[in-house]
Design an enzyme around this catalytic site. Sequence first.
Site, PDB file in Angstrom:
ATOM      1  N   GLY A 169       0.963  -1.163  -0.007  1.00 36.15           N
ATOM      2  CA  GLY A 169      -0.053   0.137   0.075  1.00 36.15           C
ATOM      3  C   GLY A 169       0.779   1.271   0.035  1.00 36.15           C
ATOM      4  N   ARG A 225       0.777  -4.880  -4.887  1.00 32.34           N
ATOM      5  CA  ARG A 225       0.628  -6.082  -4.023  1.00 32.34           C
ATOM      6  C   ARG A 225       1.525  -7.243  -4.590  1.00 32.34           C
ATOM      7  NH1 ARG A 225      -0.793  -4.083   0.765  1.00 32.34           N
ATOM      8  NH2 ARG A 225      -2.189  -2.635   0.945  1.00 32.34           N
ATOM      9  N   ASP A 229       5.786  -5.515   5.622  1.00 31.60           N
ATOM     10  CA  ASP A 229       6.130  -6.643   5.862  1.00 31.60           C
ATOM     11  C   ASP A 229       6.077  -7.875   4.809  1.00 31.60           C
ATOM     12  OD1 ASP A 229       3.568  -6.538   6.307  1.00 31.60           O
ATOM     13  OD2 ASP A 229       3.346  -7.797   7.997  1.00 31.60           O
ATOM     14  N   THR A 289       4.646   1.739   6.332  1.00 35.10           N
ATOM     15  CA  THR A 289       3.337   1.210   6.466  1.00 35.10           C
ATOM     16  C   THR A 289       2.542   2.396   7.263  1.00 35.10           C
ATOM     17  OG1 THR A 289       1.936  -0.065   7.943  1.00 35.10           O
ATOM     18  CG2 THR A 289       4.047  -0.117   8.291  1.00 35.10           C
ATOM     19  N   ASP A 299       0.105   1.774   9.093  1.00 34.54           N
ATOM     20  CA  ASP A 299      -0.531   1.058  10.160  1.00 34.54           C
ATOM     21  C   ASP A 299       0.528   1.332  11.344  1.00 34.54           C
ATOM     22  OD1 ASP A 299      -2.510   0.527   8.547  1.00 34.54           O
ATOM     23  OD2 ASP A 299      -2.154  -1.692   8.460  1.00 34.54           O
ATOM     24  N   ASP A 310       2.810  -0.855  12.046  1.00 33.68           N
ATOM     25  CA  ASP A 310       2.953  -2.133  12.837  1.00 33.68           C
ATOM     26  C   ASP A 310       3.995  -3.017  12.435  1.00 33.68           C
ATOM     27  OD1 ASP A 310       2.286  -2.594  10.338  1.00 33.68           O
ATOM     28  OD2 ASP A 310       0.459  -4.156  10.651  1.00 33.68           O
ATOM     29  N   ARG A 318      -5.091  -2.921  10.215  1.00 33.15           N
ATOM     30  CA  ARG A 318      -5.267  -4.338   9.898  1.00 33.15           C
ATOM     31  C   ARG A 318      -5.226  -5.222  11.112  1.00 33.15           C
ATOM     32  NH1 ARG A 318      -5.875  -7.568   5.676  1.00 33.15           N
ATOM     33  NH2 ARG A 318      -5.580  -6.017   4.202  1.00 33.15           N
TER      34      ARG A 318
HETATM   35  O1  F6P Z   1      -1.210  -1.825   4.458  1.00 35.45           O
HETATM   36  C1  F6P Z   1      -1.821  -0.923   4.794  1.00 35.45           C
HETATM   37  C2  F6P Z   1      -3.269  -0.630   4.568  1.00 35.45           C
HETATM   38  O2  F6P Z   1      -3.607   0.559   4.500  1.00 35.45           O
HETATM   39  C3  F6P Z   1      -4.045  -1.401   5.630  1.00 35.45           C
HETATM   40  O3  F6P Z   1      -4.313  -0.637   6.829  1.00 35.45           O
HETATM   41  C4  F6P Z   1      -5.341  -1.477   4.890  1.00 35.45           C
HETATM   42  O4  F6P Z   1      -6.205  -2.584   5.501  1.00 35.45           O
HETATM   43  C5  F6P Z   1      -4.727  -1.842   3.675  1.00 35.45           C
HETATM   44  O5  F6P Z   1      -3.598  -1.181   3.445  1.00 35.45           O
HETATM   45  C6  F6P Z   1      -5.598  -1.630   2.597  1.00 35.45           C
HETATM   46  O6  F6P Z   1      -5.161  -2.096   1.357  1.00 35.45           O
HETATM   47  P1  F6P Z   1      -5.508  -1.623  -0.336  1.00 35.45           P
HETATM   48  O7  F6P Z   1      -5.072  -0.315  -0.675  1.00 35.45           O
HETATM   49  O8  F6P Z   1      -4.910  -2.711  -1.103  1.00 35.45           O
HETATM   50  O9  F6P Z   1      -7.179  -1.699  -0.190  1.00 35.45           O
END
Ligand code: F6P
Length: 352
Positions: A10, A72, A103, A125, A127, A129, A171
């Site tokens: 992301g 991804r 990760d 990230t 997040d 995390d 997440r």
């Molecule tokens: O990994 C970071 C994140 O923003 C998470 O908080 C969220 O669940 C995910 O990416 C959303 O991913 P995408 O942009 O693929 O919808």
Amino acid sequence: MKIGILTGGGDCPGLNAVIRAIVRKGVFHYNDKFLGFTEGWRGVLESMVQPLDLDAVAGILPRGGTILRTSRTNPVKKERGLDRCIENLSKHGVEALIALGGDDTQSVSQALFERGVKVVAVPKTIDNDLSGTDLCFGFDTAVSIATEAIDRVHTTAEAHNRVIVVEVMGRDSGWIAIYSGVAGGADVILIPEQPFDIEEIASTLKNRHDRGRYFSIVVVAEGAKLTSGPADDERRKKDEFGHVRLGGIGNTLAAEIEIRTGFETRAVVLGHIQRGGSPTAFDRVLATRYGLGAIDMVHRGEFGCMAALRSNKIVSIPLKEAISRNRVVDDEMIEMVHGLFEKTSTKEAVSN
Ligand code: F6P
């Protein structure tokens, strides 16, 4: 030295600031040449490249997203994926690779490092995390956006005597929820680390309204779970690293709160607004420090390592350590936040 750069997973405000810092220090101080692999590991797998020189990074410091774009894509899941990556890196004469990612992205960096590729990792990230580092760039921006949103829903909730549920990203960990919830003065904060009981939330809100309050703000991380109820919905779409697409807990929660309390309730899902746009000044500086740290690591030969922030210093740590587990909100932080609220439950936070 010829160095490849990619951004995977992301996107995150500050990615461009990292790229800019790497390229500027590499060119000015080490006489390096750079090549950008576009769309994360897909670029390495399919030989998708773009030039990366001083001109390419001019003016990108305040820009959100990533000039290299992202995906991804997981090479491990593709036929001869890792081998193809290695072949393409050598085809382009890339001597070292700097991978910016979370990760998932870094698990591929580790796999390539174990096959002899000279990789340096930069944690990314919103997040927050990733373990091994105290703080990721992008988190401050996400928290600022979420806090502003909470401030805004406060006034409309108050005007209408409503409960408003604000769903934020997160997440596996509730860092954004807990920081924005505290900063925005939320009445209940729900995080993935502590599954919650909907009945307890309802009675918490009723108690608050019985005390004369006529509105409430609930902040919930998208990965928060009910103590009873279905686990991950198998029908949800999964990415190449096996993660289900989250989102929706805010609406579910709002409906359940309204049924149980009779209070008119609305949900606001912040989603990708938290990831978009310009990084805060704090994140621009932090991202720049990560970039400068990463290029120095390449020239010190610290491969298979990740730049990390520890005690406000950029240091180098083994990548294996960073991807071994998630960095969840620690008990100390949760306990501290509970100090702000009335003692009704250990599972949720309630204001006076
Ligand atoms: O990994 C970071 C994140 O923003 C998470 O908080 C969220 O669940 C995910 O990416 C959303 O991913 P995408 O942009 O693929 O919808």
